[in-house]
Scaffold this active site. Structure first.
Site, PDB file in Angstrom:
ATOM      1  NE  ARG A 167      -3.708  -2.250   0.152  1.00 47.03           N
ATOM      2  CZ  ARG A 167      -3.265  -3.409  -0.365  1.00 47.03           C
ATOM      3  NH1 ARG A 167      -2.124  -3.465  -1.017  1.00 47.03           N
ATOM      4  NH2 ARG A 167      -3.988  -4.488  -0.266  1.00 47.03           N
ATOM      5  CB  SER A 241      -9.083  -1.383   4.335  1.00 45.29           C
ATOM      6  OG  SER A 241      -9.641  -2.537   3.780  1.00 45.29           O
ATOM      7  CD  GLU A 344      -5.761   1.014   2.454  1.00 45.67           C
ATOM      8  OE1 GLU A 344      -5.656  -0.092   2.982  1.00 45.67           O
ATOM      9  OE2 GLU A 344      -6.527   1.258   1.512  1.00 45.67           O
TER      10      GLU A 344
HETATM   11  C1  FAD Z   1     -15.494   0.309  -0.840  1.00 44.48           C
HETATM   12  C2  FAD Z   1     -14.014   0.464  -1.085  1.00 44.48           C
HETATM   13  C3  FAD Z   1     -13.231  -0.662  -1.291  1.00 44.48           C
HETATM   14  C4  FAD Z   1     -11.852  -0.536  -1.520  1.00 44.48           C
HETATM   15  N1  FAD Z   1     -11.112  -1.668  -1.724  1.00 44.48           N
HETATM   16  C5  FAD Z   1      -9.781  -1.574  -1.916  1.00 44.48           C
HETATM   17  C6  FAD Z   1      -8.994  -2.763  -2.115  1.00 44.48           C
HETATM   18  O1  FAD Z   1      -9.503  -3.884  -2.148  1.00 44.48           O
HETATM   19  N2  FAD Z   1      -7.656  -2.605  -2.276  1.00 44.48           N
HETATM   20  C7  FAD Z   1      -7.054  -1.373  -2.270  1.00 44.48           C
HETATM   21  O2  FAD Z   1      -5.826  -1.319  -2.420  1.00 44.48           O
HETATM   22  N3  FAD Z   1      -7.781  -0.242  -2.109  1.00 44.48           N
HETATM   23  C8  FAD Z   1      -9.115  -0.307  -1.935  1.00 44.48           C
HETATM   24  N4  FAD Z   1      -9.858   0.835  -1.749  1.00 44.48           N
HETATM   25  C9  FAD Z   1      -9.187   2.146  -1.766  1.00 44.48           C
HETATM   26  C10 FAD Z   1      -9.263   2.891  -3.133  1.00 44.48           C
HETATM   27  O3  FAD Z   1     -10.287   2.368  -3.925  1.00 44.48           O
HETATM   28  C11 FAD Z   1      -7.948   2.812  -3.918  1.00 44.48           C
HETATM   29  O4  FAD Z   1      -6.901   3.359  -3.165  1.00 44.48           O
HETATM   30  C12 FAD Z   1      -8.043   3.555  -5.263  1.00 44.48           C
HETATM   31  O5  FAD Z   1      -6.902   3.286  -6.048  1.00 44.48           O
HETATM   32  C13 FAD Z   1      -8.194   5.064  -5.099  1.00 44.48           C
HETATM   33  O6  FAD Z   1      -8.497   5.596  -6.371  1.00 44.48           O
HETATM   34  P1  FAD Z   1      -9.153   7.029  -6.547  1.00 44.48           P
HETATM   35  O7  FAD Z   1      -9.101   7.370  -7.997  1.00 44.48           O
HETATM   36  O8  FAD Z   1     -10.491   7.063  -5.924  1.00 44.48           O
HETATM   37  O9  FAD Z   1      -8.106   7.913  -5.726  1.00 44.48           O
HETATM   38  P2  FAD Z   1      -8.315   9.301  -4.964  1.00 44.48           P
HETATM   39  O10 FAD Z   1      -9.003   9.057  -3.666  1.00 44.48           O
HETATM   40  O11 FAD Z   1      -8.902  10.316  -5.857  1.00 44.48           O
HETATM   41  O12 FAD Z   1      -6.787   9.663  -4.673  1.00 44.48           O
HETATM   42  C14 FAD Z   1      -6.023   8.883  -3.777  1.00 44.48           C
HETATM   43  C15 FAD Z   1      -4.595   9.440  -3.718  1.00 44.48           C
HETATM   44  O13 FAD Z   1      -3.982   9.291  -4.992  1.00 44.48           O
HETATM   45  C16 FAD Z   1      -3.562  10.556  -5.506  1.00 44.48           C
HETATM   46  N5  FAD Z   1      -3.829  10.536  -6.944  1.00 44.48           N
HETATM   47  C17 FAD Z   1      -4.998  10.217  -7.555  1.00 44.48           C
HETATM   48  N6  FAD Z   1      -4.849  10.276  -8.891  1.00 44.48           N
HETATM   49  C18 FAD Z   1      -3.568  10.652  -9.120  1.00 44.48           C
HETATM   50  C19 FAD Z   1      -2.808  10.912 -10.302  1.00 44.48           C
HETATM   51  N7  FAD Z   1      -3.339  10.790 -11.521  1.00 44.48           N
HETATM   52  N8  FAD Z   1      -1.512  11.298 -10.155  1.00 44.48           N
HETATM   53  C20 FAD Z   1      -0.953  11.426  -8.928  1.00 44.48           C
HETATM   54  N9  FAD Z   1      -1.623  11.200  -7.781  1.00 44.48           N
HETATM   55  C21 FAD Z   1      -2.915  10.819  -7.878  1.00 44.48           C
HETATM   56  C22 FAD Z   1      -4.394  11.597  -4.771  1.00 44.48           C
HETATM   57  O14 FAD Z   1      -3.706  12.838  -4.726  1.00 44.48           O
HETATM   58  C23 FAD Z   1      -4.529  10.945  -3.411  1.00 44.48           C
HETATM   59  O15 FAD Z   1      -3.354  11.194  -2.677  1.00 44.48           O
HETATM   60  C24 FAD Z   1     -11.246   0.746  -1.537  1.00 44.48           C
HETATM   61  C25 FAD Z   1     -12.045   1.893  -1.343  1.00 44.48           C
HETATM   62  C26 FAD Z   1     -13.413   1.754  -1.129  1.00 44.48           C
HETATM   63  C27 FAD Z   1     -14.257   2.981  -0.941  1.00 44.48           C
END
Ligand code: FAD
Length: 348
Positions: A167, A241, A344
């Site tokens: 992570r 998580s 996380e």
């Molecule tokens: C119901 C649920 C289940 C989940 N299950 C999992 C799982 O099984 N495994 C897991 O690992 N995670 C899980 N997650 C966490 C999440 O889905 C992941 O971390 C996902 O990759 C976040 O993507 P996002 O586009 O929503 O990121 P955001 O929340 O928009 O951003 C997260 C971080 O990434 C940065 N970021 C985003 N895009 C970019 C970019 N293009 N360039 C540079 N930085 C960037 C942002 O600045 C921020 O710091 C879960 C979340 C939820 C709500």
């Protein structure tokens, strides 16, 4: 200027936790040219910036964000290389992650099927090296195309450059904020996928009497299992998580095993995992449950009654409500187990 800058945009609705004030400035970015323009604008104004994807791992502050929120919408899905055993696909940061997985599975390419159903955008997947059911996105990432805000240029980072770990990556830690991910290239296999060796997945196929599932069937299994396991943020806002599974020393692990003889070593149960370096990984959800927090509510936040690792917004919660509960959980877990829990999601 092509770039459209909006003002005073509410941020809570752009995240799955539904917390946060307004963005003083907000821009949706559809191309690298627009991204460059956004950075020139930010520099000109002397403002800060934050990159937003799907908002499923971000908790905004209750106060307004005074800089520019850059919402990455760069799209694209292109096969850039192919041979008998593999194909490399370059995907835009703004593409929905599960849609990316679906398309690769439809092409019969394996390597990311166990990551089906993880919310968010493709560009965010390298940030915390998403993982589920034995796969991590680092296992398929070939390169990441980024805009380097230090050098003001587009560049490619190799898998090694990203320094991926559990992570974590340079994007989340050592170089946080420096690189904006525009495209991610994944090298996927044409070989048959194996069943992920997780109890839920094994039982799913046992129940269905499927011995040799197709890639499509593995994806369907993961989606079905996740539907029952994860709390849907559109019903109860959450960020998945909330804590990482902590890594502890042998001494601490032995103390815990002595105090809680029911805790079983992997693979019989999945609460404590021995690492190759002699340390142990503990299930954060188990620690929180043992600390008595399952279902606990504080102001407008609660810990899910069935999933101790999922913190939820019952409606109208503030970041302060959330962090007050987080502090209580962390200090009780430390008091009981001498284990420091780490959050996380990204908290702004
Ligand atoms: C119901 C649920 C289940 C989940 N299950 C999992 C799982 O099984 N495994 C897991 O690992 N995670 C899980 N997650 C966490 C999440 O889905 C992941 O971390 C996902 O990759 C976040 O993507 P996002 O586009 O929503 O990121 P955001 O929340 O928009 O951003 C997260 C971080 O990434 C940065 N970021 C985003 N895009 C970019 C970019 N293009 N360039 C540079 N930085 C960037 C942002 O600045 C921020 O710091 C879960 C979340 C939820 C709500």
């Amino acid at each position: 200027m092509n770039l459209k800058i909006q003002e005073n945009v509410p941020l809570a609705e752009l995240t799955t936790f539904k917390i946060g004030g307004n963005a003083r400035y907000f821009a949706e970015i559809n191309s690298i040219d627009e991204l460059v323009e956004a950075f020139e604008w930010v520099k000109d104004k002397g403002l800060g910036y934050f990159i937003l994807g799907g908002g499923s791992n971000t908790i905004f502050n209750d106060e307004d964000y005074l800089g520019l929120i850059i919402k990455m919408n760069i799209m694209g899905f292109e096969v850039i290389n192919e041979d008998e055993s593999s194909a490399t696909i370059k995907v835009g940061a703004g593409e929905d992650w599960d849609e990316t997985v679906k398309r690769t599975v439809d092409m019969n390419l394996s390597g990311m099927e166990a990551l089906s159903g993880v919310p968010g955008n493709t560009g965010a997947t390298p940030v915390q090296n998403i993982g589920a059911y034995g796969q991590e996105v680092k296992d398929t990432i070939y390169f990441v195309e980024v805009y380097d805000t230090k050098q003001n240029k587009v560049t490619k980072l190799s898998n090694e450059d990203c320094n991926f770990s559990y992570r974590d990556s340079i994007f989340k830690s050592s170089e946080r904020g420096r690189y904006i991910i525009c495209f991610v290239a994944f090298k996927l296999s044409k070989e048959k996928a194996e069943i992920p060796q997780y109890k839920d997945v094994i039982n799913y196929f046992k129940d269905k009497n499927i011995i040799n599932p197709s890639l499509q069937e593995i994806r369907e299994a993961i989606l079905e299992i996740r539907k029952n396991k994860f709390v849907n943020p559109s019903i109860m806002p959450n960020a998945g998580s909330f804590f990482k599974n902590p890594k502890v020393s042998k001494e601490i692990a032995e103390k815990i095993m002595l105090k809680y003889p029911d805790i079983k070593l992997y693979p019989e149960d999945t609460k404590i995992f021995p690492n190759p370096d002699g340390t142990y990984k503990l299930a954060a959800g188990w620690l929180i449950q043992e600390a008595g927090f399952k279902g606990v509510e504080l102001e407008k936040v609660r810990i899910d009654p069935n999933h101790a690792l999922v913190l939820e917004n019952k409606g109208g919660a503030s970041q302060k409500d959330l962090m007050d509960l987080v502090d209580k959980v962390k200090s009780k877990v430390f008091e009981l187990f001498e284990v420091e829990l780490e959050i996380e999601p990204v908290v702004i």
